[in-house]
Enzyme design. Sequence first.
Site, PDB file in Angstrom:
ATOM      1  N   SER A 169     -33.692  67.861  34.293  1.00  7.00           N
ATOM      2  CA  SER A 169     -33.263  68.112  32.939  1.00  7.00           C
ATOM      3  C   SER A 169     -32.681  66.897  32.227  1.00  7.00           C
ATOM      4  O   SER A 169     -32.599  66.887  31.004  1.00  7.00           O
ATOM      5  CB  SER A 169     -32.216  69.228  32.917  1.00  7.00           C
ATOM      6  OG  SER A 169     -31.029  68.798  33.566  1.00  7.00           O
TER       7      SER A 169
ATOM      8  N   LYS B 272     -24.946  62.639  28.519  1.00  8.75           N
ATOM      9  CA  LYS B 272     -25.803  63.833  28.485  1.00  8.75           C
ATOM     10  C   LYS B 272     -25.092  64.916  27.681  1.00  8.75           C
ATOM     11  O   LYS B 272     -23.885  65.120  27.856  1.00  8.75           O
ATOM     12  CB  LYS B 272     -26.061  64.305  29.918  1.00  8.75           C
ATOM     13  CG  LYS B 272     -27.025  65.482  30.043  1.00  8.75           C
ATOM     14  CD  LYS B 272     -27.292  65.853  31.505  1.00  8.75           C
ATOM     15  CE  LYS B 272     -28.313  66.976  31.639  1.00  8.75           C
ATOM     16  NZ  LYS B 272     -28.610  67.324  33.042  1.00  8.75           N
TER      17      LYS B 272
ATOM     18  N   SER C 280     -32.143  67.283  38.743  1.00 10.62           N
ATOM     19  CA  SER C 280     -32.082  66.827  37.353  1.00 10.62           C
ATOM     20  C   SER C 280     -31.652  65.388  37.117  1.00 10.62           C
ATOM     21  O   SER C 280     -31.793  64.893  36.000  1.00 10.62           O
ATOM     22  CB  SER C 280     -31.133  67.720  36.564  1.00 10.62           C
ATOM     23  OG  SER C 280     -31.812  68.830  36.086  1.00 10.62           O
TER      24      SER C 280
HETATM   25  N1  LIG Z   1     -31.064  71.401  36.643  1.00 12.31           N
HETATM   26  C1  LIG Z   1     -31.849  70.840  37.515  1.00 12.31           C
HETATM   27  O1  LIG Z   1     -31.387  70.189  38.430  1.00 12.31           O
HETATM   28  C2  LIG Z   1     -33.295  70.928  37.256  1.00 12.31           C
HETATM   29  C3  LIG Z   1     -34.120  71.912  37.974  1.00 12.31           C
HETATM   30  N2  LIG Z   1     -35.472  71.476  37.793  1.00 12.31           N
HETATM   31  C4  LIG Z   1     -33.965  73.280  37.378  1.00 12.31           C
HETATM   32  O2  LIG Z   1     -34.727  73.593  36.502  1.00 12.31           O
HETATM   33  O3  LIG Z   1     -33.136  74.049  37.769  1.00 12.31           O
END
Ligand SMILES: NC(=O)C[C@H](N)C(=O)O
Length: 493
Positions: free
Chosen positions: A159, A78, A183
């Site tokens: 993400s 990533k 994410s």
């Molecule tokens: N970074 C994450 O775990 C994604 C989460 N949906 C956020 O936008 O914070």
Amino acid sequence: MRATDLTLAEGLKALEKREISAVELTDAFLSGIERLNPRLNAYITVTAEQARASAAASDARRAKGEAGPLEGIPLGIKDLFCTEGVRTTAASKILGEFTPPYESTVSANLKRDGAVFLGKLNLDEFAMGSSNTTSAFGPVENPWSRANDPTKRLVPGGSSGGSAAAVAARLAMGATATDTGGSIRQPAAFCGIAGIKPTYGRCSRWGIVAFASSLDQAGPVARSVEDCAILLRSMSGHDPKDSTSANLPVPDFAAACGRSVKGLRIGVPAEYTLPGLAPEIEALWQQGLDWLKQQGAEIVPISLPHTKYALPTYYVVAPAEASSNLARYDGVRYGLRVTERDSDLRDLYERTRAAGFGAEVKRRIMIGTYVLSAGYYDAYYLKAQKVRALIARDFTEAWAKVDAIVTPATPSSAFAMDEKQDDPVTMYLNDVFTVTANLAGLPGLAVPAGLDGQGLPLGLQVIGRPFDEETVFAVGAALERAADFTAKPQVMA
Ligand SMILES: NC(=O)C[C@H](N)C(=O)O
């Protein structure tokens, strides 16, 4: 069978038996990437030359009898993990051509064990999002999108959308990912693969671009639960460079995948039955519990009474920490710099940050600055921290009654790229089942468990006690065996 279709565990066996070399395996993945990445956009950077060189070095080590536990396995990283000498973007324009002079601990651990890196994977900008549409490098397409209907492109989740899409489309045998509020687990579920966010502190955060430091945790995504277990063992371990890294031994997680679930008590939290939850998801959840019961587990209804506050708590704490972490992108030290001839320092900051950050990142910085500001701190940030403690306490009380908790991974299957884009709150609802594990620091595993009426993957989530990933893996592997998820995406190498 095509080489790219092997699971990581199968790939290791094939390499051990010299049925394939690391160079051949790497070439197979690189040609898949060349063919499919223009459509999927899963990789921001492909490091083909370095990958071939490191595969050749891996074959040489194996020939000398010096094979590591991941010897010759092609992985994607990533693009939030710093990689020595390879541009690291966090999918943001603000990092410019930033090329770290050092390697993150997690990726260094994987290299030490013999893995071959194919390149850097796309994500939501600074890991803020649930659809991989906020990347400055363009959206990632879910490989389950209908190949014959280019108008209905689906999101891979976020993400870690690039990580999940690449693994599902066979453009990597596994990948690193990070999870602040879901994410790892949400994109894994959307792409029909497995992914685990381990206990906070299991993997070092050193060298990972920070989003919300008290919630961020690295973990793997891969095609099977066992593959995740193999990767997590390499990624984990104490690191003195991260003060929150746990100084605990790293168990053989793959061995735990073979453990029986007989006698385990599986908690079903009443509060996770949301009004309006899709009947298909509720049915799959029930099916999962039945599978575990058939294998000798006991199903125990439980209550996690503060669950309904988890999402609002997360969307105060995470932006607060993000606003502080992202203050370092000032156009002075590294990355993008936007300035005019007569700019003073303040003007340099403003121009650089206005041009460098995307809309979602700006929104979070503004929310975070607001909840931390004098006068609002007690009402928002401090209150959120108190509620966070109550959410964690709910789980502590549950562990007296159960050994693991099973819930759906997401409230829906993958949605279309143009959906939910103009309403941030609807987007945040994607995290409703996953943020609790981050707020409480617990391990959470997403397992592909079935398909919905549209033929799209759905996942179940297993949450466990702190540092008890072994039970989580045992329950996840039991669900995986029963689900026998063999469906494949439309777009695949
Ligand atoms: N970074 C994450 O775990 C994604 C989460 N949906 C956020 O936008 O914070």
